[in-house]
Scaffold this active site. Structure first.
Site, PDB file in Angstrom:
ATOM      1  N   MET A  46      27.444  44.688  45.721  1.00 54.78           N
ATOM      2  CA  MET A  46      27.345  46.304  45.421  1.00 54.78           C
ATOM      3  C   MET A  46      28.462  46.986  46.128  1.00 54.78           C
ATOM      4  SD  MET A  46      23.404  46.880  45.488  1.00 54.78           S
ATOM      5  CE  MET A  46      23.674  48.021  43.989  1.00 54.78           C
ATOM      6  N   ASP A 106      38.273  46.012  44.643  1.00 52.73           N
ATOM      7  CA  ASP A 106      37.315  47.179  44.415  1.00 52.73           C
ATOM      8  C   ASP A 106      37.696  48.378  44.692  1.00 52.73           C
ATOM      9  OD1 ASP A 106      36.133  45.170  43.011  1.00 52.73           O
ATOM     10  OD2 ASP A 106      34.178  45.054  44.370  1.00 52.73           O
ATOM     11  N   SER A 149      33.736  48.081  50.418  1.00 53.31           N
ATOM     12  CA  SER A 149      34.957  49.001  49.603  1.00 53.31           C
ATOM     13  C   SER A 149      34.782  50.341  49.396  1.00 53.31           C
ATOM     14  CB  SER A 149      34.968  48.105  48.136  1.00 53.31           C
ATOM     15  OG  SER A 149      35.411  46.688  48.254  1.00 53.31           O
ATOM     16  N   LYS A 170      28.417  50.392  43.705  1.00 51.02           N
ATOM     17  CA  LYS A 170      28.710  50.368  42.447  1.00 51.02           C
ATOM     18  C   LYS A 170      27.855  49.045  41.876  1.00 51.02           C
ATOM     19  CE  LYS A 170      31.180  46.140  43.051  1.00 51.02           C
ATOM     20  NZ  LYS A 170      30.834  44.829  42.528  1.00 51.02           N
ATOM     21  N   PRO A 216      22.869  47.573  50.315  1.00 48.88           N
ATOM     22  CA  PRO A 216      22.745  46.104  51.254  1.00 48.88           C
ATOM     23  C   PRO A 216      24.043  45.400  51.149  1.00 48.88           C
ATOM     24  CG  PRO A 216      21.406  46.380  49.078  1.00 48.88           C
ATOM     25  CD  PRO A 216      22.252  47.717  49.115  1.00 48.88           C
TER      26      PRO A 216
HETATM   27  P1  ATP Z   1      32.262  43.204  46.948  1.00 49.59           P
HETATM   28  O1  ATP Z   1      31.328  43.247  45.926  1.00 49.59           O
HETATM   29  O2  ATP Z   1      33.249  44.336  47.119  1.00 49.59           O
HETATM   30  O3  ATP Z   1      33.173  41.912  46.840  1.00 49.59           O
HETATM   31  P2  ATP Z   1      30.093  43.005  48.653  1.00 49.59           P
HETATM   32  O4  ATP Z   1      29.224  44.157  48.186  1.00 49.59           O
HETATM   33  O5  ATP Z   1      29.567  41.719  48.245  1.00 49.59           O
HETATM   34  O6  ATP Z   1      31.568  43.105  48.224  1.00 49.59           O
HETATM   35  P3  ATP Z   1      30.205  43.958  51.193  1.00 49.59           P
HETATM   36  O7  ATP Z   1      28.733  44.567  51.684  1.00 49.59           O
HETATM   37  O8  ATP Z   1      31.211  45.057  50.866  1.00 49.59           O
HETATM   38  O9  ATP Z   1      29.991  42.801  50.029  1.00 49.59           O
HETATM   39  O10 ATP Z   1      30.730  43.466  52.532  1.00 49.59           O
HETATM   40  C1  ATP Z   1      31.197  42.178  52.691  1.00 49.59           C
HETATM   41  C2  ATP Z   1      31.711  41.658  54.109  1.00 49.59           C
HETATM   42  O11 ATP Z   1      32.493  42.703  54.281  1.00 49.59           O
HETATM   43  C3  ATP Z   1      30.443  42.021  54.956  1.00 49.59           C
HETATM   44  O12 ATP Z   1      29.992  40.921  55.088  1.00 49.59           O
HETATM   45  C4  ATP Z   1      31.100  42.485  56.282  1.00 49.59           C
HETATM   46  O13 ATP Z   1      31.443  41.376  57.267  1.00 49.59           O
HETATM   47  C5  ATP Z   1      32.501  43.127  55.848  1.00 49.59           C
HETATM   48  N1  ATP Z   1      32.532  44.456  55.985  1.00 49.59           N
HETATM   49  C6  ATP Z   1      33.419  45.103  56.622  1.00 49.59           C
HETATM   50  N2  ATP Z   1      33.432  46.398  56.581  1.00 49.59           N
HETATM   51  C7  ATP Z   1      32.140  46.716  55.936  1.00 49.59           C
HETATM   52  C8  ATP Z   1      31.498  47.914  55.731  1.00 49.59           C
HETATM   53  N3  ATP Z   1      31.807  49.071  56.082  1.00 49.59           N
HETATM   54  N4  ATP Z   1      30.345  47.720  55.064  1.00 49.59           N
HETATM   55  C9  ATP Z   1      29.984  46.554  54.643  1.00 49.59           C
HETATM   56  N5  ATP Z   1      30.608  45.445  54.811  1.00 49.59           N
HETATM   57  C10 ATP Z   1      31.721  45.477  55.603  1.00 49.59           C
END
Ligand code: ATP
Length: 292
Positions: free
Chosen positions: A96, A131, A100, A11, A91
């Site tokens: 992104m 999210d 979630s 997203k 990434p």
């Molecule tokens: P958001 O925007 O939803 O807050 P993000 O995109 O910044 O999250 P994600 O890639 O969703 O970050 O991951 C954040 C943390 O969640 C990662 O550093 C990891 O430790 C943990 N995590 C647990 N399961 C997953 C998964 N399936 N994919 C990615 N990260 C995961």
């Protein structure tokens, strides 16, 4: 057991307006316009050994998909044990919503393996993260609360997006904490929601394509400014940090938006090797064939 495949779309937040902390759970209130991109992780779900297992080398530590499975089991879902393999394309820690999206994809797929008790999917999604509920129904949505109360936006104006990931991640919790430290939240969210809803389906004016978390992400990682500046100069309509960052996106509105985003990506590729361009996902593409 048949092997099931489910895609988990990234997203972006085309608009993110930040409000104060909600006393009941410490999450920040916000108004945000989500748009899912055709950039996805792939979950492969097959028969497991004696207990559920999640294989995802890219993510160290506990996986959100394991939490989704634990929630389903606790709710009485009695499919045979599964092994879920996650091929990560979104990434990591990039703003992104990859984790979630993966959890939401597991929740969407669950009913294909065994019946899911009524209401369980929505309840588990809300518990897993703000999210996750919006990502149960990929596509564009306008979300309030902490992001968990999402209404579909069926006809969001055509747009293309260029995505510039960074070599490092940012923890969403750190970015929200920095936003508090900087005193960033505090706008009138009701007015922000009204203004955004009135402007839909867009294209959105520049003043609405904003991210109130951007200053916090830039404060923690000033090097983001280099990518943001480069994207702004690459022929897009609007450049901004995506969600809690550090990914930078460029938005190109119009029926030629996807082509313009591709041209921007080509211009940026030499300096930012991880750059991709992506079209938005049409609403309904990610919906389960029959409701859980
Ligand atoms: P958001 O925007 O939803 O807050 P993000 O995109 O910044 O999250 P994600 O890639 O969703 O970050 O991951 C954040 C943390 O969640 C990662 O550093 C990891 O430790 C943990 N995590 C647990 N399961 C997953 C998964 N399936 N994919 C990615 N990260 C995961």
């Amino acid at each position: 057991m048949t092997v099931h495949r489910e895609l988990a779309w990234a997203k972006i937040n085309l608009s993110l307006r930040l409000g104060p902390v909600r006393p009941s759970d410490g999450r920040h209130l916000l108004v945000t316009l989500f748009s899912s991109l055709r950039l996805a992780d792939a979950l492969t779900i097959e028969a497991g050994g004696g207990r559920d297992e999640v294989v995802c080398d890219a993510v160290p530590g506990r996986n959100l998909v394991a939490d989704a499975l634990a929630g389903l089991r606790a709710a009485g879902w009695d499919a045979p044990a599964v092994r879920v393999m996650i091929d990560k394309r979104i990434p990591l820690a990039a703003g992104m919503g990859g984790g979630s999206a993966d959890a939401a994809a597991m929740l969407r797929a669950a009913h294909r393996l065994a019946p899911v008790p009524a209401g369980a999917v929505a309840a588990i999604a809300a518990r897993l993260g703000a999210d996750v509920p919006a990502q149960l129904h990929p596509g564009a949505s306008l979300a309030v609360g902490a992001g968990e109360i999402a209404e579909p936006v069926v006809d969001l104006a055509a747009h293309g997006v260029v995505v510039v990931p960074q070599r490092f991640g940012l923890s969403s919790a750190d970015v929200y904490r920095e936003a508090d430290r900087l005193g960033l939240p505090g706008g009138d969210l009701h007015a922000a929601r009204r203004e955004l809803a009135a402007a839909l389906p867009g294209p959105l004016a520049d003043r609405l394509v904003v991210n109130d978390l951007e200053a916090a992400a830039l404060s923690l990682a000033p090097e983001i400014a280099r990518a943001r500046g480069a994207v702004a100069q690459a022929g897009v309509d609007r450049a901004l940090v995506c969600g809690s960052g550090p990914t930078v996106i460029g938005v190109c509105w119009g029926s030629d938006g996807v082509e313009r985003a591709a041209r921007a990506a080509a211009r940026l590729r030499a300096r930012f090797p991880g750059v991709v361009n992506a079209a938005p996902l049409a609403r309904g593409v990610g919906e389960p064939s029959s409701k859980p």
